[in-house]
Design an enzyme around this catalytic site. Structure first.
Site, mmCIF file in Angstrom:
data_model
loop_
_atom_site.group_PDB
_atom_site.id
_atom_site.type_symbol
_atom_site.label_atom_id
_atom_site.label_comp_id
_atom_site.label_asym_id
_atom_site.label_seq_id
_atom_site.Cartn_x
_atom_site.Cartn_y
_atom_site.Cartn_z
ATOM 1 N N ASP A 138 0.830 -1.211 0.000
ATOM 2 C CA ASP A 138 0.000 0.000 0.000
ATOM 3 C C ASP A 138 0.864 1.261 0.000
ATOM 4 O OD1 ASP A 138 -2.345 1.409 -0.045
ATOM 5 O OD2 ASP A 138 -2.750 1.215 2.107
ATOM 6 N N HIS A 167 2.248 3.544 -9.081
ATOM 7 C CA HIS A 167 2.084 2.119 -9.414
ATOM 8 C C HIS A 167 3.260 1.621 -10.248
ATOM 9 C CE1 HIS A 167 -1.764 2.302 -7.598
ATOM 10 N NE2 HIS A 167 -2.368 2.980 -8.555
ATOM 11 N N LEU A 187 10.096 -20.833 -4.598
ATOM 12 C CA LEU A 187 9.026 -19.986 -4.069
ATOM 13 C C LEU A 187 7.727 -20.109 -4.870
ATOM 14 C CD1 LEU A 187 8.366 -17.389 -2.210
ATOM 15 C CD2 LEU A 187 9.005 -16.079 -4.221
HETATM 16 C C1 IPE Z 1 -5.565 -2.682 -0.275
HETATM 17 O O1 IPE Z 1 -5.171 -1.369 -0.418
HETATM 18 C C2 IPE Z 1 -5.564 -3.384 -1.601
HETATM 19 C C3 IPE Z 1 -4.247 -3.612 -2.187
HETATM 20 C C4 IPE Z 1 -3.104 -3.305 -1.656
HETATM 21 C C5 IPE Z 1 -4.257 -4.227 -3.488
HETATM 22 P P1 IPE Z 1 -6.247 -0.183 -0.560
HETATM 23 O O2 IPE Z 1 -5.477 1.075 -0.692
HETATM 24 O O3 IPE Z 1 -7.211 -0.486 -1.625
HETATM 25 O O4 IPE Z 1 -6.984 -0.277 0.850
HETATM 26 P P2 IPE Z 1 -7.925 0.761 1.610
HETATM 27 O O5 IPE Z 1 -9.116 0.979 0.751
HETATM 28 O O6 IPE Z 1 -7.163 2.014 1.830
HETATM 29 O O7 IPE Z 1 -8.254 0.082 2.889
HETATM 30 C C1 IPE Z 2 -1.549 0.263 -3.379
HETATM 31 O O1 IPE Z 2 -1.354 1.625 -3.401
HETATM 32 C C2 IPE Z 2 -1.813 -0.297 -4.755
HETATM 33 C C3 IPE Z 2 -3.206 -0.747 -4.972
HETATM 34 C C4 IPE Z 2 -4.164 -0.725 -4.095
HETATM 35 C C5 IPE Z 2 -3.526 -1.235 -6.301
HETATM 36 P P1 IPE Z 2 -2.555 2.659 -3.415
HETATM 37 O O2 IPE Z 2 -2.912 2.936 -4.823
HETATM 38 O O3 IPE Z 2 -3.662 2.194 -2.549
HETATM 39 O O4 IPE Z 2 -1.876 3.951 -2.774
HETATM 40 P P2 IPE Z 2 -2.478 4.934 -1.690
HETATM 41 O O5 IPE Z 2 -2.949 4.103 -0.551
HETATM 42 O O6 IPE Z 2 -3.591 5.663 -2.360
HETATM 43 O O7 IPE Z 2 -1.340 5.825 -1.305
HETATM 44 MG MG MG Z 3 -4.070 2.408 -0.597
#
Ligand code: IPE
Ligand code: IPE
Ligand code: MG
Length: 246
Positions: free
Chosen positions: A21, A38, A132
Site C-alpha cells: 500500500d 504504481h 518460491l
Molecule cells: C488494499 O489497499 C488493496 C491492495 C493493496 C491491493 P487499498 O489502498 O485499496 O486499501 P484501503 O481501501 O485504503 O483500505
Molecule cells: C496500493 O497503493 C496499490 C493498490 C491498491 C492497487 P494505493 O494505490 O492504494 O496507494 P495509496 O494508498 O492511495 O497511497
Molecule cells: Mg491504498
C-alpha cells in the site's frame, strides 16, 4: 546494513503475505499522478520477490488488486491491468531463473481477457518450478472468497456429497481460493494504515502482523529483513502458555 544474509534461514516465515500500500501517496509526494506510484511499485514487487526467493521463503502472497479497487477511476484501473500484463511478460525470465512458480487467487474471470491469458500462460510455464510459490491476489476479496466457499459446500450438502455434521475447518479450507496454500505466518502492510482491507481473513487467523509507515515504492530489502527479524523475535503461542512451548 541488514541484508538477507543476517536472517536465520531456518526460521523464516513459511508463508509471507504483503498488503502493498501507498503507491498513490508516494506519487503525490513526488508531485506526480497516482499511476506513477504504481509504475514504481512494480519495481519494488520485482525486488521483493527476488529477496524472498533468496531468503528461502516458500510462499509469498501479494495483495495486488482488491474487489473494492474496481471502484477506482477507470484510467487507474486500466493502467494497473496494463502494468500487470507487461510485468508478467517481462518477469517470466526472472521466475524461471529463480525457480519461482506463479499462482493467482481471486475472481480471475473478472480480469480483462489479456490479463487472464498472460496469467494463464505464466502460471503454466512456471508450474514445474519448485522454489518460491508466488501468489498474486487479483480481484481478490476475502468475503467473496468465503461466500463462494459457503455456496460450494452448500451445493455439495444439497447433492448429498457432504453431510452437515462433517463440515470442519479442513473442508472449509479446501473450498477457499487458497486451498493449496498453508496459513499465513507473517502479514506485512506498508504505508502506515493499520487495517486488513478484506485480505485473507480466514488465513491470517494466527498470523503475526507487521505494520510499517514506509510507502510501498520505498520498501527495500532492508525493510523486508527488518520485518523478518522482528518476526523471528516473536513468541507464537497459539493459545498455549510460554512454559508449554519449551
Ligand atoms: C488494499 O489497499 C488493496 C491492495 C493493496 C491491493 P487499498 O489502498 O485499496 O486499501 P484501503 O481501501 O485504503 O483500505
Ligand atoms: C496500493 O497503493 C496499490 C493498490 C491498491 C492497487 P494505493 O494505490 O492504494 O496507494 P495509496 O494508498 O492511495 O497511497
Ligand atoms: Mg491504498
Amino acid at each position: 546494513m541488514t541484508t538477507i544474509d543476517t536472517i536465520d534461514k531456518n526460521k523464516v516465515p513459511n508463508h509471507l503475505a504483503i498488503i502493498m500500500d501507498g503507491n498513490g501517496r508516494w506519487a503525490k509526494k513526488h508531485g506526480k499522478i497516482r499511476v506513477f506510484g504504481h509504475e514504481n511499485g512494480v519495481k519494488t514487487v520485482k525486488k521483493t520477490v527476488e529477496s524472498c526467493a533468496a531468503a528461502g521463503i516458500s510462499y509469498l502472497t501479494l495483495y495486488t488488486f482488491s474487489t473494492e479497487n474496481w471502484n477506482r477511476p477507470k484510467f487507474e484501473i486500466d493502467t494497473l491491468m496494463r502494468l500487470l500484463v507487461s510485468s508478467l511478460k517481462k518477469e517470466l525470465a526472472t521466475f524461471m531463473e529463480n525457480n519461482i512458480a506463479l499462482n493467482a487467487i481471486g475472481d480471475l474471470d473478472s480480469l480483462p481477457q489479456k490479463a487472464r491469458k498472460e496469467l494463464q500462460e505464466v502460471i503454466q510455464k512456471t508450474s514445474k518450478n519448485t522454489g518460491l510459490t508466488l501468489t498474486l491476489a487479483l480481484s481478490y476479496g476475502a468475503r467473496e472468497e468465503i461466500k463462494n466457499a459457503i455456496q460450494a459446500i452448500s451445493t455439495k450438502v444439497k447433492n448429498n456429497i457432504i453431510s452437515v455434521e462433517n463440515i470442519d475447518e479442513t473442508i472449509i479450507n479446501n473450498h477457499l481460493y487458497t486451498h493449496n496454500l498453508p496459513d499465513v505466518d507473517l502479514l506485512i502492510r506498508t504505508s502506515g494504515e493499520h487495517r486488513i482491507s478484506n485480505f485473507l481473513l480466514w488465513q491470517i487467523a494466527y498470523a503475526e502482523l507487521y505494520f510499517t509507515d514506509v510507502l510501498w515504492p520505498d520498501f527495500t530489502e532492508q525493510h523486508l529483513v527488518e520485518a523478518i527479524l522482528n518476526y523471528q523475535n516473536r513468541e507464537r503461542r497459539f493459545g498455549k502458555t510460554s512454559e508449554q512451548l519449551i
